[in-house]
Design a protein around this motif. Structure first.
Motif, PDB file in Angstrom:
ATOM      1  N   ILE A  36     138.754  57.742 -16.735  1.00 41.07           N
ATOM      2  CA  ILE A  36     138.118  58.825 -15.983  1.00 41.07           C
ATOM      3  C   ILE A  36     138.778  60.165 -16.301  1.00 41.07           C
ATOM      4  O   ILE A  36     139.996  60.269 -16.308  1.00 41.07           O
ATOM      5  CB  ILE A  36     138.107  58.540 -14.462  1.00 41.07           C
ATOM      6  CG1 ILE A  36     137.140  59.487 -13.776  1.00 41.07           C
ATOM      7  CG2 ILE A  36     139.485  58.662 -13.856  1.00 41.07           C
ATOM      8  CD1 ILE A  36     136.408  58.891 -12.630  1.00 41.07           C
ATOM      9  N   LYS A  56     140.833  54.253 -13.943  1.00 43.44           N
ATOM     10  CA  LYS A  56     141.831  55.296 -14.221  1.00 43.44           C
ATOM     11  C   LYS A  56     142.187  55.398 -15.702  1.00 43.44           C
ATOM     12  O   LYS A  56     142.731  56.405 -16.128  1.00 43.44           O
ATOM     13  CB  LYS A  56     143.088  55.062 -13.381  1.00 43.44           C
ATOM     14  CG  LYS A  56     142.894  55.390 -11.923  1.00 43.44           C
ATOM     15  CD  LYS A  56     144.171  55.129 -11.150  1.00 43.44           C
ATOM     16  CE  LYS A  56     144.013  55.439  -9.687  1.00 43.44           C
ATOM     17  NZ  LYS A  56     145.279  55.245  -8.965  1.00 43.44           N
ATOM     18  N   THR A  57     141.859  54.375 -16.484  1.00 46.07           N
ATOM     19  CA  THR A  57     142.167  54.439 -17.918  1.00 46.07           C
ATOM     20  C   THR A  57     141.212  55.350 -18.667  1.00 46.07           C
ATOM     21  O   THR A  57     141.517  55.764 -19.781  1.00 46.07           O
ATOM     22  CB  THR A  57     142.134  53.039 -18.578  1.00 46.07           C
ATOM     23  OG1 THR A  57     140.797  52.529 -18.541  1.00 46.07           O
ATOM     24  CG2 THR A  57     143.113  52.105 -17.915  1.00 46.07           C
ATOM     25  N   ALA A  60     133.415  57.312 -19.960  1.00 47.03           N
ATOM     26  CA  ALA A  60     133.429  57.496 -18.502  1.00 47.03           C
ATOM     27  C   ALA A  60     132.011  57.528 -17.942  1.00 47.03           C
ATOM     28  O   ALA A  60     131.701  56.841 -16.961  1.00 47.03           O
ATOM     29  CB  ALA A  60     134.178  58.770 -18.135  1.00 47.03           C
ATOM     30  N   ASN A 102     140.039  63.973 -15.569  1.00 42.33           N
ATOM     31  CA  ASN A 102     140.649  64.597 -14.396  1.00 42.33           C
ATOM     32  C   ASN A 102     141.151  63.544 -13.400  1.00 42.33           C
ATOM     33  O   ASN A 102     140.743  63.511 -12.244  1.00 42.33           O
ATOM     34  CB  ASN A 102     139.687  65.578 -13.720  1.00 42.33           C
ATOM     35  CG  ASN A 102     140.422  66.550 -12.833  1.00 42.33           C
ATOM     36  OD1 ASN A 102     141.552  66.304 -12.420  1.00 42.33           O
ATOM     37  ND2 ASN A 102     139.783  67.657 -12.528  1.00 42.33           N
ATOM     38  N   GLN A 103     142.025  62.712 -13.876  1.00 35.87           N
ATOM     39  CA  GLN A 103     142.538  61.599 -13.083  1.00 35.87           C
ATOM     40  C   GLN A 103     143.227  62.062 -11.802  1.00 35.87           C
ATOM     41  O   GLN A 103     143.124  61.395 -10.772  1.00 35.87           O
ATOM     42  CB  GLN A 103     143.494  60.754 -13.913  1.00 35.87           C
ATOM     43  CG  GLN A 103     143.929  59.504 -13.187  1.00 35.87           C
ATOM     44  CD  GLN A 103     144.822  58.628 -14.024  1.00 35.87           C
ATOM     45  OE1 GLN A 103     144.900  58.768 -15.232  1.00 35.87           O
ATOM     46  NE2 GLN A 103     145.516  57.724 -13.379  1.00 35.87           N
ATOM     47  N   ASN A 104     143.912  63.191 -11.819  1.00 36.08           N
ATOM     48  CA  ASN A 104     144.595  63.676 -10.614  1.00 36.08           C
ATOM     49  C   ASN A 104     143.601  63.964  -9.501  1.00 36.08           C
ATOM     50  O   ASN A 104     143.838  63.618  -8.338  1.00 36.08           O
ATOM     51  CB  ASN A 104     145.427  64.920 -10.928  1.00 36.08           C
ATOM     52  CG  ASN A 104     146.629  64.603 -11.792  1.00 36.08           C
ATOM     53  OD1 ASN A 104     147.090  63.465 -11.836  1.00 36.08           O
ATOM     54  ND2 ASN A 104     147.127  65.604 -12.499  1.00 36.08           N
ATOM     55  N   PHE A 140     140.570  62.651  -9.216  1.00 39.46           N
ATOM     56  CA  PHE A 140     140.019  61.357  -8.832  1.00 39.46           C
ATOM     57  C   PHE A 140     140.982  60.616  -7.908  1.00 39.46           C
ATOM     58  O   PHE A 140     140.569  60.075  -6.871  1.00 39.46           O
ATOM     59  CB  PHE A 140     139.730  60.527 -10.089  1.00 39.46           C
ATOM     60  CG  PHE A 140     139.212  59.155  -9.804  1.00 39.46           C
ATOM     61  CD1 PHE A 140     137.909  58.965  -9.369  1.00 39.46           C
ATOM     62  CD2 PHE A 140     140.024  58.043  -9.977  1.00 39.46           C
ATOM     63  CE1 PHE A 140     137.425  57.687  -9.099  1.00 39.46           C
ATOM     64  CE2 PHE A 140     139.552  56.772  -9.715  1.00 39.46           C
ATOM     65  CZ  PHE A 140     138.251  56.588  -9.280  1.00 39.46           C
ATOM     66  N   ASP A 141     142.264  60.592  -8.253  1.00 41.76           N
ATOM     67  CA  ASP A 141     143.280  59.947  -7.404  1.00 41.76           C
ATOM     68  C   ASP A 141     143.312  60.564  -6.011  1.00 41.76           C
ATOM     69  O   ASP A 141     143.402  59.854  -5.002  1.00 41.76           O
ATOM     70  CB  ASP A 141     144.675  60.071  -8.023  1.00 41.76           C
ATOM     71  CG  ASP A 141     144.936  59.044  -9.101  1.00 41.76           C
ATOM     72  OD1 ASP A 141     144.240  58.015  -9.142  1.00 41.76           O
ATOM     73  OD2 ASP A 141     145.852  59.282  -9.906  1.00 41.76           O
TER      74      ASP A 141
END
Length: 184
Positions: free
Chosen positions: A100, A97-98, A7, A102-104, A106-107
């Motif tokens: 990163i 997103k594959t 990342a 803490n994807q939630n 980031f989204d």
């Protein structure tokens, strides 16, 4: 640890993405643009007529162009680039997103910004627009022959900068300055 290293090393590549504006004889990077937006926001936020969450604004600006790591920059005076912009950015976002962490979070940050779900997101977008005007004032290579007309800039930026008195007023002053410098 490997995912974290991936990342950090992938997102660091934002420094290599060249934008259409110049800095002392070289192209500005998207990372420089993101930093500049955060600096402008930090200065202007104190002049906004309503309370805004400074950290939220900074998060939006930190990530607002992160997709350019893979999608590159698209110049809005180039219709061919703009046709491909959303498709390239969606693909880039899926790739980020594959890996990163803490994807939630980031989204949430990226969707709130893109959809202008908060006043902070609207302010961040207004600042993004102002940055281009400021950069073009300092870019000695820019001229009225570059295809960025006052009408095109107003059409693209006015809906965003008009959301706040300070950004609208500053935009109008910047446009006057650009005209005086024969850059429009």
């Amino acid at each position: 640890m490997e995912k974290l290293i991936t990342a950090l090393t992938e997102l660091e590549k934002l420094k290599y993405v060249e934008r259409g504006t110049n800095v002392k004889g070289r192209k500005e990077s998207t990372a420089e643009h993101s930093w500049s937006c955060m600096m402008i926001a930090d200065i202007l936020i104190d002049f906004v007529e309503e309370p805004l969450d400074r950290l939220k604004v900074m998060e939006y600006l930190l990530y607002h162009d992160i997709v350019e790591v893979y999608a590159g920059d698209a110049k809005f005076n180039n219709p061919d680039e703009m046709k491909l912009k959303y498709q390239k950015e969606a693909s880039a976002l899926a790739k980020i997103k594959t890996f990163i962490p803490n994807q939630n979070r980031f989204d949430k940050i990226t969707s709130e910004y893109e959809e202008r779900k908060t006043r902070e997101a609207e302010f961040a977008k207004a600042v993004d627009c102002l940055d281009a005007c400021i950069r073009n004032i300092n870019d000695e290579t820019k001229s009225a022959n570059d295809g960025f007309t006052a009408e095109l800039i107003r059409q693209k930026y006015l809906p965003h900068v008009s959301q706040f008195d300070i950004t609208k007023e500053l935009f109008e002053h910047l446009m006057l300055q650009l005209r005086k410098l024969n850059k429009l």
